[in-house]
Scaffold this motif. Structure first.
Motif, mmCIF file in Angstrom:
data_model
loop_
_atom_site.group_PDB
_atom_site.id
_atom_site.type_symbol
_atom_site.label_atom_id
_atom_site.label_comp_id
_atom_site.label_asym_id
_atom_site.label_seq_id
_atom_site.Cartn_x
_atom_site.Cartn_y
_atom_site.Cartn_z
ATOM 1 N N VAL A 197 -62.640 12.245 -13.533
ATOM 2 C CA VAL A 197 -63.349 12.541 -14.774
ATOM 3 C C VAL A 197 -63.774 11.224 -15.416
ATOM 4 O O VAL A 197 -62.993 10.273 -15.486
ATOM 5 C CB VAL A 197 -62.444 13.345 -15.742
ATOM 6 C CG1 VAL A 197 -63.090 13.521 -17.089
ATOM 7 C CG2 VAL A 197 -62.061 14.667 -15.125
ATOM 8 N N GLU A 198 -65.000 11.187 -15.876
ATOM 9 C CA GLU A 198 -65.491 9.981 -16.542
ATOM 10 C C GLU A 198 -64.752 9.785 -17.860
ATOM 11 O O GLU A 198 -64.500 10.738 -18.597
ATOM 12 C CB GLU A 198 -66.986 10.093 -16.816
ATOM 13 C CG GLU A 198 -67.566 8.832 -17.397
ATOM 14 C CD GLU A 198 -69.062 8.921 -17.603
ATOM 15 O OE1 GLU A 198 -69.566 8.162 -18.442
ATOM 16 O OE2 GLU A 198 -69.713 9.748 -16.939
ATOM 17 N N ILE A 199 -64.410 8.541 -18.153
ATOM 18 C CA ILE A 199 -63.664 8.223 -19.365
ATOM 19 C C ILE A 199 -64.583 7.483 -20.325
ATOM 20 O O ILE A 199 -65.248 6.520 -19.945
ATOM 21 C CB ILE A 199 -62.422 7.376 -19.043
ATOM 22 C CG1 ILE A 199 -61.488 8.175 -18.145
ATOM 23 C CG2 ILE A 199 -61.717 6.952 -20.330
ATOM 24 C CD1 ILE A 199 -60.308 7.411 -17.634
ATOM 25 N N GLN A 200 -64.603 7.942 -21.553
ATOM 26 C CA GLN A 200 -65.358 7.292 -22.623
ATOM 27 C C GLN A 200 -64.378 6.438 -23.420
ATOM 28 O O GLN A 200 -63.307 6.911 -23.803
ATOM 29 C CB GLN A 200 -65.997 8.338 -23.536
ATOM 30 C CG GLN A 200 -66.913 9.303 -22.826
ATOM 31 C CD GLN A 200 -68.121 8.617 -22.239
ATOM 32 O OE1 GLN A 200 -68.709 7.740 -22.854
ATOM 33 N NE2 GLN A 200 -68.481 9.011 -21.032
ATOM 34 N N TYR A 201 -64.741 5.188 -23.653
ATOM 35 C CA TYR A 201 -63.878 4.264 -24.380
ATOM 36 C C TYR A 201 -64.439 3.999 -25.766
ATOM 37 O O TYR A 201 -65.641 3.808 -25.932
ATOM 38 C CB TYR A 201 -63.747 2.939 -23.630
ATOM 39 C CG TYR A 201 -63.026 3.069 -22.315
ATOM 40 C CD1 TYR A 201 -61.651 2.941 -22.252
ATOM 41 C CD2 TYR A 201 -63.718 3.336 -21.147
ATOM 42 C CE1 TYR A 201 -60.976 3.063 -21.056
ATOM 43 C CE2 TYR A 201 -63.053 3.464 -19.938
ATOM 44 C CZ TYR A 201 -61.685 3.332 -19.905
ATOM 45 O OH TYR A 201 -61.031 3.464 -18.709
#
Length: 74
Positions: A41-45
């Protein structure tokens, strides 16, 4: 998945993984690894510029936990 890194009023640096607070400690990194190693899953920081080294640390842990070698070892 979202990760937010911030400095609390008392000076402690913490990160939030989907709204749950974690400290920069071994046990918390273990929990982070458990949540990310079996998915891509893509992680948003969300991080202030002065805390970029903490973001780099977390990104390194996540990237390492998502490698084929690590996944095969687990």
């Amino acid at each position: 998945m979202n990760i937010k890194i911030e400095k609390k009023e008392d000076g402690e640096i913490v990160f939030y993984l989907d709204m749950e607070e974690y400290k920069f400690e071994y046990d918390c990194f273990d929990q982070l690894i458990q949540k990310v190693f079996d998915n891509d899953v893509e992680i948003q920081y969300e991080v202030n510029e002065d805390l970029n080294e903490y973001a780099a640390l977390i990104k390194g842990v996540i990237e390492g936990a998502r490698t084929e070698e690590y996944r095969n070892a687990v």
